[in-house]
Design a protein around this motif. Sequence first.
Motif, PDB file in Angstrom:
ATOM      1  N   ARG A   1     -17.912 -42.554  20.488  1.00 47.44           N
ATOM      2  CA  ARG A   1     -17.190 -41.528  21.223  1.00 47.44           C
ATOM      3  C   ARG A   1     -18.118 -40.403  21.700  1.00 47.44           C
ATOM      4  NH1 ARG A   1     -12.027 -40.975  21.755  1.00 47.44           N
ATOM      5  NH2 ARG A   1     -11.409 -38.949  22.560  1.00 47.44           N
ATOM      6  N   THR A   2     -18.942 -39.918  20.774  1.00 46.31           N
ATOM      7  CA  THR A   2     -19.857 -38.824  21.093  1.00 46.31           C
ATOM      8  C   THR A   2     -20.854 -39.242  22.176  1.00 46.31           C
ATOM      9  OG1 THR A   2     -19.643 -38.079  18.807  1.00 46.31           O
ATOM     10  CG2 THR A   2     -21.479 -37.166  20.073  1.00 46.31           C
ATOM     11  N   ALA A   3     -21.376 -40.462  22.042  1.00 47.36           N
ATOM     12  CA  ALA A   3     -22.358 -40.963  23.005  1.00 47.36           C
ATOM     13  C   ALA A   3     -21.737 -41.120  24.398  1.00 47.36           C
ATOM     14  CB  ALA A   3     -22.936 -42.294  22.525  1.00 47.36           C
ATOM     15  N   CYS A   4     -20.506 -41.631  24.463  1.00 44.69           N
ATOM     16  CA  CYS A   4     -19.848 -41.815  25.768  1.00 44.69           C
ATOM     17  C   CYS A   4     -19.548 -40.458  26.418  1.00 44.69           C
ATOM     18  CB  CYS A   4     -18.551 -42.609  25.622  1.00 44.69           C
ATOM     19  SG  CYS A   4     -18.823 -44.358  25.300  1.00 44.69           S
ATOM     20  N   MET A   5     -19.069 -39.516  25.627  1.00 42.32           N
ATOM     21  CA  MET A   5     -18.776 -38.176  26.147  1.00 42.32           C
ATOM     22  C   MET A   5     -20.028 -37.549  26.752  1.00 42.32           C
ATOM     23  SD  MET A   5     -15.616 -37.257  25.741  1.00 42.32           S
ATOM     24  CE  MET A   5     -14.151 -37.813  24.888  1.00 42.32           C
ATOM     25  N   GLU A   6     -21.155 -37.706  26.050  1.00 39.36           N
ATOM     26  CA  GLU A   6     -22.398 -37.106  26.536  1.00 39.36           C
ATOM     27  C   GLU A   6     -22.897 -37.834  27.786  1.00 39.36           C
ATOM     28  OE1 GLU A   6     -23.679 -34.346  25.873  1.00 39.36           O
ATOM     29  OE2 GLU A   6     -25.458 -34.612  27.127  1.00 39.36           O
ATOM     30  N   ALA A   7     -22.900 -39.158  27.743  1.00 39.18           N
ATOM     31  CA  ALA A   7     -23.431 -39.935  28.870  1.00 39.18           C
ATOM     32  C   ALA A   7     -22.627 -39.689  30.145  1.00 39.18           C
ATOM     33  CB  ALA A   7     -23.453 -41.426  28.525  1.00 39.18           C
ATOM     34  N   ALA A   8     -21.342 -39.362  29.983  1.00 42.66           N
ATOM     35  CA  ALA A   8     -20.496 -39.102  31.147  1.00 42.66           C
ATOM     36  C   ALA A   8     -20.982 -37.856  31.905  1.00 42.66           C
ATOM     37  CB  ALA A   8     -19.038 -38.938  30.717  1.00 42.66           C
ATOM     38  N   ARG A   9     -21.797 -37.039  31.250  1.00 40.96           N
ATOM     39  CA  ARG A   9     -22.326 -35.827  31.897  1.00 40.96           C
ATOM     40  C   ARG A   9     -23.636 -36.093  32.635  1.00 40.96           C
ATOM     41  NH1 ARG A   9     -21.685 -31.029  27.523  1.00 40.96           N
ATOM     42  NH2 ARG A   9     -22.306 -29.877  29.366  1.00 40.96           N
ATOM     43  N   TRP A  10     -24.204 -37.280  32.444  1.00 41.73           N
ATOM     44  CA  TRP A  10     -25.458 -37.635  33.117  1.00 41.73           C
ATOM     45  C   TRP A  10     -25.122 -38.248  34.484  1.00 41.73           C
ATOM     46  CZ3 TRP A  10     -27.243 -41.119  28.476  1.00 41.73           C
ATOM     47  CH2 TRP A  10     -27.463 -40.314  27.348  1.00 41.73           C
ATOM     48  N   PRO A  11     -26.076 -38.167  35.418  1.00 43.50           N
ATOM     49  CA  PRO A  11     -25.818 -38.793  36.721  1.00 43.50           C
ATOM     50  C   PRO A  11     -25.741 -40.320  36.604  1.00 43.50           C
ATOM     51  CG  PRO A  11     -28.073 -37.953  36.607  1.00 43.50           C
ATOM     52  CD  PRO A  11     -27.396 -37.485  35.378  1.00 43.50           C
ATOM     53  N   ALA A  12     -24.772 -40.932  37.295  1.00 44.50           N
ATOM     54  CA  ALA A  12     -24.684 -42.398  37.340  1.00 44.50           C
ATOM     55  C   ALA A  12     -25.885 -42.908  38.124  1.00 44.50           C
ATOM     56  CB  ALA A  12     -23.379 -42.807  38.022  1.00 44.50           C
ATOM     57  N   PRO A  13     -26.383 -44.095  37.826  1.00 46.55           N
ATOM     58  CA  PRO A  13     -25.911 -45.051  36.820  1.00 46.55           C
ATOM     59  C   PRO A  13     -26.661 -44.953  35.485  1.00 46.55           C
ATOM     60  CG  PRO A  13     -27.492 -46.134  38.247  1.00 46.55           C
ATOM     61  CD  PRO A  13     -27.512 -44.665  38.612  1.00 46.55           C
ATOM     62  N   MET A  14     -27.100 -43.756  35.117  1.00 43.73           N
ATOM     63  CA  MET A  14     -27.838 -43.569  33.858  1.00 43.73           C
ATOM     64  C   MET A  14     -27.028 -44.144  32.687  1.00 43.73           C
ATOM     65  SD  MET A  14     -30.818 -41.911  33.455  1.00 43.73           S
ATOM     66  CE  MET A  14     -30.884 -40.653  34.721  1.00 43.73           C
ATOM     67  N   ARG A  15     -27.702 -44.995  31.885  1.00 43.62           N
ATOM     68  CA  ARG A  15     -26.982 -45.738  30.850  1.00 43.62           C
ATOM     69  C   ARG A  15     -27.157 -45.170  29.446  1.00 43.62           C
ATOM     70  NH1 ARG A  15     -25.758 -51.047  32.426  1.00 43.62           N
ATOM     71  NH2 ARG A  15     -26.228 -51.923  30.393  1.00 43.62           N
ATOM     72  N   ILE A  16     -26.253 -45.565  28.572  1.00 41.32           N
ATOM     73  CA  ILE A  16     -26.340 -45.189  27.162  1.00 41.32           C
ATOM     74  C   ILE A  16     -26.213 -46.442  26.301  1.00 41.32           C
ATOM     75  CG2 ILE A  16     -23.833 -44.641  27.065  1.00 41.32           C
ATOM     76  CD1 ILE A  16     -26.533 -42.861  24.987  1.00 41.32           C
ATOM     77  N   ALA A  17     -27.138 -46.604  25.355  1.00 33.88           N
ATOM     78  CA  ALA A  17     -27.066 -47.726  24.424  1.00 33.88           C
ATOM     79  C   ALA A  17     -26.676 -47.195  23.049  1.00 33.88           C
ATOM     80  CB  ALA A  17     -28.422 -48.434  24.350  1.00 33.88           C
ATOM     81  N   VAL A  18     -25.759 -47.906  22.404  1.00 34.47           N
ATOM     82  CA  VAL A  18     -25.247 -47.483  21.095  1.00 34.47           C
ATOM     83  C   VAL A  18     -25.394 -48.635  20.107  1.00 34.47           C
ATOM     84  CG1 VAL A  18     -23.164 -46.770  19.841  1.00 34.47           C
ATOM     85  CG2 VAL A  18     -23.607 -45.862  22.136  1.00 34.47           C
ATOM     86  N   ASN A  19     -25.958 -48.327  18.936  1.00 34.72           N
ATOM     87  CA  ASN A  19     -26.123 -49.360  17.898  1.00 34.72           C
ATOM     88  C   ASN A  19     -24.809 -49.608  17.176  1.00 34.72           C
ATOM     89  OD1 ASN A  19     -29.197 -49.851  17.704  1.00 34.72           O
ATOM     90  ND2 ASN A  19     -28.997 -47.614  17.778  1.00 34.72           N
ATOM     91  N   VAL A  20     -24.533 -50.881  16.938  1.00 30.67           N
ATOM     92  CA  VAL A  20     -23.289 -51.254  16.263  1.00 30.67           C
ATOM     93  C   VAL A  20     -23.603 -52.188  15.097  1.00 30.67           C
ATOM     94  CG1 VAL A  20     -21.123 -52.508  16.551  1.00 30.67           C
ATOM     95  CG2 VAL A  20     -21.939 -51.020  18.380  1.00 30.67           C
ATOM     96  N   SER A  21     -23.084 -51.875  13.928  1.00 29.93           N
ATOM     97  CA  SER A  21     -23.265 -52.722  12.742  1.00 29.93           C
ATOM     98  C   SER A  21     -22.301 -53.898  12.770  1.00 29.93           C
ATOM     99  CB  SER A  21     -22.944 -51.939  11.469  1.00 29.93           C
ATOM    100  OG  SER A  21     -23.862 -50.924  11.269  1.00 29.93           O
ATOM    101  N   PRO A  22     -22.695 -55.021  12.180  1.00 34.84           N
ATOM    102  CA  PRO A  22     -21.794 -56.169  12.078  1.00 34.84           C
ATOM    103  C   PRO A  22     -20.436 -55.784  11.468  1.00 34.84           C
ATOM    104  CG  PRO A  22     -23.978 -56.757  11.276  1.00 34.84           C
ATOM    105  CD  PRO A  22     -24.017 -55.305  11.593  1.00 34.84           C
ATOM    106  N   GLU A  23     -20.462 -54.940  10.443  1.00 38.59           N
ATOM    107  CA  GLU A  23     -19.228 -54.511   9.776  1.00 38.59           C
ATOM    108  C   GLU A  23     -18.256 -53.855  10.759  1.00 38.59           C
ATOM    109  OE1 GLU A  23     -22.129 -54.414   8.508  1.00 38.59           O
ATOM    110  OE2 GLU A  23     -21.800 -55.560   6.681  1.00 38.59           O
ATOM    111  N   GLN A  24     -18.802 -53.077  11.689  1.00 37.88           N
ATOM    112  CA  GLN A  24     -17.963 -52.406  12.676  1.00 37.88           C
ATOM    113  C   GLN A  24     -17.316 -53.401  13.611  1.00 37.88           C
ATOM    114  OE1 GLN A  24     -21.251 -49.686  13.857  1.00 37.88           O
ATOM    115  NE2 GLN A  24     -19.587 -48.731  15.002  1.00 37.88           N
ATOM    116  N   LEU A  25     -18.167 -54.324  14.060  1.00 42.22           N
ATOM    117  CA  LEU A  25     -17.746 -55.318  15.041  1.00 42.22           C
ATOM    118  C   LEU A  25     -16.558 -56.132  14.544  1.00 42.22           C
ATOM    119  CD1 LEU A  25     -19.276 -55.904  17.686  1.00 42.22           C
ATOM    120  CD2 LEU A  25     -20.201 -57.926  16.571  1.00 42.22           C
ATOM    121  N   HIS A  26     -16.529 -56.356  13.237  1.00 42.94           N
ATOM    122  CA  HIS A  26     -15.482 -57.198  12.677  1.00 42.94           C
ATOM    123  C   HIS A  26     -14.228 -56.425  12.313  1.00 42.94           C
ATOM    124  CE1 HIS A  26     -18.027 -60.604  12.968  1.00 42.94           C
ATOM    125  NE2 HIS A  26     -18.945 -60.101  12.178  1.00 42.94           N
ATOM    126  N   GLN A  27     -14.223 -55.126  12.594  1.00 38.84           N
ATOM    127  CA  GLN A  27     -13.012 -54.353  12.343  1.00 38.84           C
ATOM    128  C   GLN A  27     -12.006 -54.585  13.463  1.00 38.84           C
ATOM    129  OE1 GLN A  27     -14.255 -50.276  12.236  1.00 38.84           O
ATOM    130  NE2 GLN A  27     -14.049 -50.251  10.019  1.00 38.84           N
TER     131      GLN A  27
END
Length: 283
Positions: free
Chosen positions: A96-122
């Motif tokens: 959430r925090t990363a998306c909120m911040e990246a939305a303030r950058w000029p497009a198409p500037m990207r944001i990469a977010v690390n995700v743990s396996p445990e999260q993915l399976h929720q």
Amino acid sequence: RSKDRGGGVFHAYEPQLHAEAEERRLLELALRKALERDEFHLNYQPVVDARTGDLRGFEALLRWQHPELGLIPPNRFIGIAEETRLIGAIGAWVVRTACMEAARWPAPMRIAVNVSPEQLHQPQFLNIVADALGDSGLDPSRLELEVTESVFLREGLGATKVLEKIQALGVGLSLDDFGTGYSSLGYLGRTRFTSIKIDRSFVRNAASGTPEAVAIIRAVVAMADSLGMATTAEGVETARELQMVQQLGCTCIQGFYFGRPLAVADARALALRNGQAATSAVA
Ligand code: C2E
Ligand code: MG
Ligand code: MG
Ligand code: MG
């Protein structure tokens, strides 16, 4: 020596084991309160185009600043967060925090977010991502989730299906630390990753003249090319390493040579400077 004492084996190591268990317990207790106490923040490390040096975006890296324990690096608490399932709430905050911040950058500037396996399976994970995109207004194509090969260790839990659903949102996927984990090539045929991140151990060894490391990077780049995936060289620290991975045809580059993980305001300033003008981020 302690072996000779038979039952003393366990005894001999006990103080250290005890200290480790104690530290873990302390961190776990602190971690349970960290979110509500607002002790997390994100740093953003630049990712640049290997050929032009243009800034392509940033990787969000989690930081935990504890009032007494100080700054605790992710390698010391992500594991605990995973084991205690706190990673679900923490990971949701990160997305959430990363998306909120990246939305303030000029497009198409990207944001990469690390995700743990445990999260993915929720079960809530897809909604968390969709809500973060919806609420921030960030175009899904500007978000990329980074997973490691370890997500496929529990294929029984349906990792490939979840990854497909993430892609259906229009979000990119990258395979982090490639070559350091459980490297079966089978899943590369099933999941269309946007990019493969080549672990910094290969970058280091290739630049210091290990022919095997050079061969491996060359092969990974060729394979990624034919699968329609990009490659990012991780951990580029020196001009020599830069030159090596450029020669080997990596698509993007990340590492201390271009920039350490930055505080949010510094990342934003860099994003704004490099946005419209697309000026070179490489000196
Ligand atoms: P990662 O995803 O592979 O992130 C890259 C790590 O390499 C970061 O360490 C970064 O600071 C470091 N790095 C970048 N360039 C260089 C370089 O040129 N040289 C060297 N020596 N290191 C470099 P960091 O921030 O300590 O993160 C460590 C790991 O913790 C990450 O590895 C990632 O697996 C995990 N992590 C970080 N943030 C999160 C998060 O929000 N969620 C989850 N689940 N894991 C996270
Ligand atoms: Mg990563
Ligand atoms: Mg990595
Ligand atoms: Mg890593």
